[in-house]
Design an enzyme around this catalytic site. Structure first.
Site, PDB file in Angstrom:
ATOM      1  N   ASP A 171      -1.753  10.864  -2.218  1.00  0.00           N
ATOM      2  CA  ASP A 171      -2.365   9.650  -3.252  1.00  0.00           C
ATOM      3  C   ASP A 171      -2.588  10.101  -4.539  1.00  0.00           C
ATOM      4  OD1 ASP A 171      -2.971   8.685  -0.132  1.00  0.00           O
ATOM      5  OD2 ASP A 171      -2.552   6.696  -1.662  1.00  0.00           O
ATOM      6  N   ARG A 221       0.826  -1.264   0.034  1.00  0.00           N
ATOM      7  CA  ARG A 221      -0.059   0.062  -0.073  1.00  0.00           C
ATOM      8  C   ARG A 221       0.809   1.343  -0.039  1.00  0.00           C
ATOM      9  NH1 ARG A 221       2.291   1.943   3.906  1.00  0.00           N
ATOM     10  NH2 ARG A 221       0.787   3.554   3.762  1.00  0.00           N
TER      11      ARG A 221
HETATM   12  O1  MRU Z   1      -4.610   3.080   2.028  1.00  0.00           O
HETATM   13  P1  MRU Z   1      -3.083   3.639   2.205  1.00  0.00           P
HETATM   14  O2  MRU Z   1      -2.373   2.845   3.426  1.00  0.00           O
HETATM   15  O3  MRU Z   1      -2.684   2.923   0.717  1.00  0.00           O
HETATM   16  O4  MRU Z   1      -2.779   4.888   2.186  1.00  0.00           O
HETATM   17  C1  MRU Z   1      -1.653   5.682   2.010  1.00  0.00           C
HETATM   18  C2  MRU Z   1      -1.557   7.049   2.305  1.00  0.00           C
HETATM   19  O5  MRU Z   1      -2.453   7.698   2.095  1.00  0.00           O
HETATM   20  C3  MRU Z   1      -0.173   7.467   2.208  1.00  0.00           C
HETATM   21  O6  MRU Z   1       0.113   8.651   2.878  1.00  0.00           O
HETATM   22  C4  MRU Z   1       0.089   7.984   0.643  1.00  0.00           C
HETATM   23  O7  MRU Z   1       0.126   6.978  -0.368  1.00  0.00           O
HETATM   24  C5  MRU Z   1       1.395   8.773   0.333  1.00  0.00           C
HETATM   25  S1  MRU Z   1       2.515   7.222   0.434  1.00  0.00           S
HETATM   26  C6  MRU Z   1       3.980   7.710   0.059  1.00  0.00           C
END
Ligand code: MRU
Length: 355
Positions: free
Chosen positions: A246, A55
């Site tokens: 994201d 993730r």
């Molecule tokens: O649901 P996730 O754990 O994939 O969410 C990840 C995030 O929101 C991070 O802050 C984002 O991807 C930045 S990663 C370098």
């Protein structure tokens, strides 16, 4: 302590040549268990992305690029048209795994583009070229992490407390992270920074992953509940907020883990700078503002059954958006691999990243 940036602890890696395997840390098990798993098919990769074994926006992109190789690596005997059709079907399938992080679509599009550009190659050579492209996406991600860290650390001063939300570290990339790379670079520059990590409900990426990762890299970290962020600001324990993203729209509106928007408002109310650290692969210039960023809705049981037990009455209505959008006006600066964008405007973003 062992460093996560050490090769053996890399978030994900391609094992072998062709055929090969996508190997990754299963992040759903941390911090209780450190286990690496193999993906041998696009279906296994899709599941690993969906259930958050891998993730974080950049890591999802790299995983998808290798997942695409898994889908076509046994098809070098096909005619070129058949091979390209299989490639496109597999890319469409992987693109359905998660909707918000644009790095997923960016990486898949880059792979499709590579196939289109090298349409003159015989299928076995095209397959090799595609693996080289996936490796390039991974290596460029590593280089971008280092560059963002170096730019970002100039924003921090010795002895500061900095709040972060979710996990935007090595675990979320194939390098040293986005937001957390700033802390590693600050440490290399000899600055002592104390990180406050929001636990990040409901899946606890801050508690399970960020505090584990920072501990393993000898960065001082204090874990707090999400609801404490305003109070630690009021108490003047933090002088800056740094998170990842994201998807960043053309005007700088930035989607990140649910709760980031609230933190940005708290930072504004306390006069604390709020920084986003994101590589160019996280920008979506097709979207003028953050209003049209798709927000992933996740399973209600993530809220009703936290920590392996029922924590809400059966049948209660649950709303579980995994991300929110912080408006550009709340963001003091966006740190990219090309430099720092501030103030955050459509023009400044275009000048930095498209210029
Ligand atoms: O649901 P996730 O754990 O994939 O969410 C990840 C995030 O929101 C991070 O802050 C984002 O991807 C930045 S990663 C370098």
């Amino acid at each position: 302590m062992a460093s996560l940036i050490h090769k053996d602890l890399s978030t994900l890696r391609w094992d072998g040549e062709l055929p090969g395997t996508l190997n990754m840390i299963d992040q759903t098990l941390l911090p209780e268990q450190f286990l690496r798993i193999d993906c041998n098919t696009p279906e296994e990769t899709w599941q690993a992305i969906k259930r958050l074994s891998v993730r974080g926006a950049p890591a999802i992109g790299v995983a998808a690029a290798y997942g695409l190789i898994l889908g076509v690596q046994h098809n070098a005997h096909l005619s070129q048209n058949e091979f390209l059709e299989k490639l496109n079907i597999t890319a469409d399938y992987l693109a359905e795994s998660r909707p918000t992080a644009v790095n997923l679509f960016w990486a898949l599009d880059r792979m499709r583009q590579t196939a289109a550009t090298h349409a003159d190659l015989e299928t076995p050579q095209l397959l090799e070229r595609l693996l080289a492209e996936a490796r390039a996406i991974e290596q460029e991600d590593q280089a971008m992490c280092i560059a963002m860290g170096e730019f970002g650390q100039t924003l921090l001063k010795e002895g500061q407390g900095v709040l972060t939300h979710c996990n935007a570290g090595a675990l979320a990339t194939s390098g040293s992270g986005t937001a957390l790379s700033v802390f590693y670079a600050a440490a290399r520059a000899g600055k002592k920074i104390h990180v406050y990590a929001d636990e990040t409900r409901p899946l606890l990426q801050g508690a399970r992953l960020t505090s584990w990762e920072l501990q393993n890299n000898d960065i001082e970290v204090t874990l707090i509940c999400d609801s404490m962020a305003g109070w630690v600001m009021k108490e003047k324990r933090v002088q800056a907020v740094i998170t990842g993203a994201d998807r960043v729209a053309a005007n700088g509106d930035a989607a990140n883990k649910i709760g980031t928007y609230s933190v940005s408002l708290l930072a504004k109310a306390h006069g604390i700078p709020f920084y986003i650290v994101a590589p160019s692969s996280t920008f979506d210039f097709a979207l003028a503002t953050g209003d049209s960023i798709p927000i992933e809705q996740r399973d209600p049981t993530e809220i009703s059954h936290g920590c392996g037990k029922q924590t809400a009455p059966a049948g209660v209505h649950i709303y579980n958006p995994a991300f929110d959008v912080t408006p550009a006006e709340n963001i003091t600066a966006i740190v990219t691999e090309k430099g720092i964008i501030s103030p955050v405007t459509t023009e400044n973003i275009a000048a930095m990243l498209k210029g």
